[in-house]
Design an enzyme around this catalytic site. Structure first.
Site, PDB file in Angstrom:
ATOM      1  CG  ASP A  13     -39.588  34.098 -28.372  1.00  0.00           C
ATOM      2  OD1 ASP A  13     -39.794  33.354 -27.407  1.00  0.00           O
ATOM      3  OD2 ASP A  13     -40.496  34.518 -29.120  1.00  0.00           O
ATOM      4  N   GLY A  15     -33.458  34.513 -26.086  1.00  0.00           N
ATOM      5  CA  GLY A  15     -32.486  33.489 -25.659  1.00  0.00           C
ATOM      6  C   GLY A  15     -32.144  33.671 -24.178  1.00  0.00           C
ATOM      7  CE  LYS A  16     -36.819  36.598 -21.620  1.00  0.00           C
ATOM      8  NZ  LYS A  16     -37.195  36.639 -23.036  1.00  0.00           N
ATOM      9  CG  ASN A  38     -47.046  34.228 -20.952  1.00  0.00           C
ATOM     10  OD1 ASN A  38     -46.409  33.814 -19.992  1.00  0.00           O
ATOM     11  ND2 ASN A  38     -47.384  35.488 -21.082  1.00  0.00           N
ATOM     12  CB  ALA A  39     -42.384  32.336 -20.359  1.00  0.00           C
ATOM     13  N   GLY A  40     -41.582  30.394 -22.709  1.00  0.00           N
ATOM     14  CA  GLY A  40     -40.946  29.111 -23.006  1.00  0.00           C
ATOM     15  C   GLY A  40     -39.453  29.327 -23.060  1.00  0.00           C
ATOM     16  CG  HIS A  41     -37.256  30.926 -20.299  1.00  0.00           C
ATOM     17  ND1 HIS A  41     -37.306  31.452 -19.036  1.00  0.00           N
ATOM     18  CD2 HIS A  41     -37.631  31.927 -21.125  1.00  0.00           C
ATOM     19  CE1 HIS A  41     -37.702  32.712 -19.094  1.00  0.00           C
ATOM     20  NE2 HIS A  41     -37.910  33.020 -20.357  1.00  0.00           N
ATOM     21  CD  GLN A 223     -43.926  36.755 -21.137  1.00  0.00           C
ATOM     22  OE1 GLN A 223     -43.945  37.351 -20.083  1.00  0.00           O
ATOM     23  NE2 GLN A 223     -44.132  35.470 -21.220  1.00  0.00           N
ATOM     24  CB  THR A 300     -47.771  28.706 -29.590  1.00  0.00           C
ATOM     25  OG1 THR A 300     -46.838  29.625 -30.157  1.00  0.00           O
ATOM     26  CG2 THR A 300     -48.412  29.329 -28.361  1.00  0.00           C
ATOM     27  N   GLY A 301     -45.244  26.791 -30.820  1.00  0.00           N
ATOM     28  CA  GLY A 301     -44.724  26.242 -32.072  1.00  0.00           C
ATOM     29  C   GLY A 301     -44.955  27.150 -33.273  1.00  0.00           C
ATOM     30  NE  ARG A 302     -48.188  31.893 -31.503  1.00  0.00           N
ATOM     31  CZ  ARG A 302     -48.609  32.980 -30.889  1.00  0.00           C
ATOM     32  NH1 ARG A 302     -49.564  33.717 -31.423  1.00  0.00           N
ATOM     33  NH2 ARG A 302     -48.085  33.361 -29.749  1.00  0.00           N
ATOM     34  N   PRO A 303     -44.478  29.955 -36.125  1.00  0.00           N
ATOM     35  CG  PRO A 303     -44.961  30.098 -38.395  1.00  0.00           C
ATOM     36  CD  PRO A 303     -45.527  29.651 -37.097  1.00  0.00           C
ATOM     37  N   GLY A 414     -24.537  29.733 -30.124  1.00  0.00           N
ATOM     38  CA  GLY A 414     -25.090  28.396 -30.324  1.00  0.00           C
ATOM     39  C   GLY A 414     -25.839  27.959 -29.076  1.00  0.00           C
TER      40      GLY A 414
HETATM   41  P1  IMP Z   1     -50.151  36.441 -23.981  1.00  0.00           P
HETATM   42  O1  IMP Z   1     -48.996  36.735 -23.087  1.00  0.00           O
HETATM   43  O2  IMP Z   1     -50.399  34.971 -24.169  1.00  0.00           O
HETATM   44  O3  IMP Z   1     -51.377  37.192 -23.576  1.00  0.00           O
HETATM   45  O4  IMP Z   1     -49.797  36.984 -25.451  1.00  0.00           O
HETATM   46  C1  IMP Z   1     -49.652  38.364 -25.730  1.00  0.00           C
HETATM   47  C2  IMP Z   1     -48.534  38.594 -26.727  1.00  0.00           C
HETATM   48  O5  IMP Z   1     -47.289  38.283 -26.133  1.00  0.00           O
HETATM   49  C3  IMP Z   1     -48.626  37.726 -27.988  1.00  0.00           C
HETATM   50  O6  IMP Z   1     -48.119  38.478 -29.075  1.00  0.00           O
HETATM   51  C4  IMP Z   1     -47.676  36.578 -27.685  1.00  0.00           C
HETATM   52  O7  IMP Z   1     -47.171  35.973 -28.858  1.00  0.00           O
HETATM   53  C5  IMP Z   1     -46.603  37.313 -26.928  1.00  0.00           C
HETATM   54  N1  IMP Z   1     -45.854  36.454 -25.995  1.00  0.00           N
HETATM   55  C6  IMP Z   1     -46.266  35.978 -24.809  1.00  0.00           C
HETATM   56  N2  IMP Z   1     -45.307  35.252 -24.237  1.00  0.00           N
HETATM   57  C7  IMP Z   1     -44.254  35.266 -25.064  1.00  0.00           C
HETATM   58  C8  IMP Z   1     -42.933  34.706 -24.988  1.00  0.00           C
HETATM   59  O8  IMP Z   1     -42.537  34.058 -24.019  1.00  0.00           O
HETATM   60  N3  IMP Z   1     -42.122  34.973 -26.057  1.00  0.00           N
HETATM   61  C9  IMP Z   1     -42.519  35.736 -27.103  1.00  0.00           C
HETATM   62  N4  IMP Z   1     -43.731  36.265 -27.224  1.00  0.00           N
HETATM   63  C10 IMP Z   1     -44.604  36.045 -26.196  1.00  0.00           C
END
Ligand code: IMP
Length: 423
Positions: A13, A15-16, A38-41, A223, A300-303, A414
């Site tokens: 996270d 800001g890539k 798992n990534a969100g850009h 990541q 995931t929207g998690r803080p 920004g």
């Molecule tokens: P997983 O990749 O879903 O197995 O999660 C393993 C760990 O990597 C957890 O702590 C996630 O929150 C973290 N994680 C996975 N992808 C990202 C990402 O794109 N940004 C930040 N944290 C991530």
């Protein structure tokens, strides 16, 4: 622009997405090489906001060819949906996106196993994104995974999927989980496979042909370094190599062809999920950084957990990735902070170290040693060049570069494209 790898120097996270979007103005080919959805850009183009999970950020620039490399784990249903959403926003995806025939696929049983493992870990859980990433990489190294090449052969694909799903159904019922409806899942997969099959290519050939033709390739990391399965804060990591070397194994271009590595770091630090985070702020300042920086996970929207800039972790990460230059993001989030802190060392059981420990117990016990710097207390989001920065902001950035032993080449203040400039 030379063949370039872009990686995160923190816990993800950084800001890539935004930096990649700026660099892709000049990149001919953009390659994702590890991780999955798992990534969100997050990328803002004009007033439109895009959150990309599997599709490389280059898709938002018309000239870039985009490749999902062999090192990525691809959930076919998620990719199919992401493409449909992008097309719904007027982006031409199908003529420019290519999926490596060697990429591993992620299925419903991986997602379910991810949830099961997490529940079994209880309070020691990793805090995964529950996208099935770990179980899919485990299948890959266990040599039982299914690769994207299968999408081209529905009969073979169905046989392999049903065999694996049957195996996992037995495991899931032993773990007290509801079994999968294999027929229904296969129906969804078959439809997605039909749409995705035209994208499946030998992307190793594509990347090497592009390189030989002198075209410029950007490898887009997901990541961050401290989530790398080898180097990160193990076991609180993701299941892929997130560091620069993985661009070669996961993208298909040899190390001798990589000319530049850019590390991305936020002007402070964040982390999502569990695991040690030495400079974490659990007080009002942390809450304020989260609020001002909108620090909520794009997937995931998690803080996000927020804390001070960690120069120990960032310097080690820059060294490990061979990043001679760094893009610093979100400086503007610090505009109102009265006194800034930078972690310059860790004290572990009274012993001071400037290096990142390998053992999770040591990282957990690390107490940051801080130096303080005055804040600038004025807005920076309108700044468009280095000389217009407040003097205290410039001093802060220069100190970060000095401590991280990595020059700053880009600064972002920004979310908009025009808010990133050469430093
Ligand atoms: P997983 O990749 O879903 O197995 O999660 C393993 C760990 O990597 C957890 O702590 C996630 O929150 C973290 N994680 C996975 N992808 C990202 C990402 O794109 N940004 C930040 N944290 C991530």
């Amino acid at each position: 622009m030379a063949n370039t790898v872009l990686v995160g120097l923190q816990w993800g996270d950084e800001g890539k997405g935004k930096i990649i979007d700026v660099l892709t103005e000049r990149a001919d080919v953009v390659v994702r090489f590890q991780g999955g959805n798992n990534a969100g850009h997050t990328v803002k183009v004009g007033e439109q906001q895009f959150v990309l999970h599997l599709v490389p950020s280059g898709i938002l620039r018309e000239r870039s060819l985009c490749i999902i490399g062999n090192g990525v784990v691809v959930d076919p249903l998620a990719l199919d949906q992401e493409i449909a959403e992008l097309e719904g926003k007027g982006i031409d995806v199908r003529s420019r996106l290519h999926l490596s025939s060697r990429a591993q696929l992620v299925f419903c049983y991986h997602r379910q196993m991810d949830g099961l493992f997490e529940r079994k870990l209880g309070e020691n859980k990793i805090g995964t994104t529950k996208r099935g990433i770990g179980p899919a990489y485990a299948d890959k190294v266990n040599r039982v995974g299914i690769r994207a090449a299968a999408l081209l052969h529905p009969a073979r694909f169905e046989a392999r999927f049903r065999a694996q799903a049957g195996f996992y159904n037995r495991l899931l019922s032993e773990g007290g989980e509801a079994p999968l409806d294999v027929d229904a899942e296969w129906g969804r997969l078959a439809a997605a496979a039909d749409r995705l099959a035209p994208l499946v290519k030998d992307t190793v050939l594509m990347v090497n042909q592009a390189s030989r033709a002198g075209r410029e390739i950007l490898f887009e990391g997901a990541q961050g370094t401290w989530l790398d399965v080898d180097y990160g804060t193990y076991p609180f990591v993701t299941s892929s190599n997130t560091t620069a070397g993985a661009a070669c194994t996961g993208g298909g271009l040899a190390p001798s062809r990589i000319e530049r590595v850019i590390g991305v770091a936020k002007a402070y630090t964040t982390r999502v999920g569990s695991g040690p985070f030495p400079t974490e702020l659990t007080d009002d300042t942390g809450d304020e950084l989260r609020r001002v920086g909108s620090e909520f996970g794009a997937t995931t929207g998690r803080p996000r957990r927020c804390g001070w800039f960690d120069a120990v972790a960032t310097r080690y990460a820059a060294m490990l990735n061979g990043a001679d230059e760094m893009a610093v993001t979100k400086l503007d989030v610090l505009d109102d902070v009265r006194t800034l802190r930078i972690c310059t060392a860790y004290s572990i059981d009274g012993v001071v170290t400037h290096e990142m420990p390998a053992d999770i117990e040591d990282i957990t016990r690390a107490v940051p040693v801080y130096e303080e710097m005055p804040g600038w207390r004025q807005p920076t989001s309108g700044v468009r060049c280095r000389r217009d920065l407040p003097a205290a902001a410039l001093r802060y950035l220069e100190r970060l570069a000095e401590l991280a032993q990595c020059r700053i080449s880009l600064l972002s203040i920004g979310p908009k494209r025009e808010q990133t400039f050469t430093f």
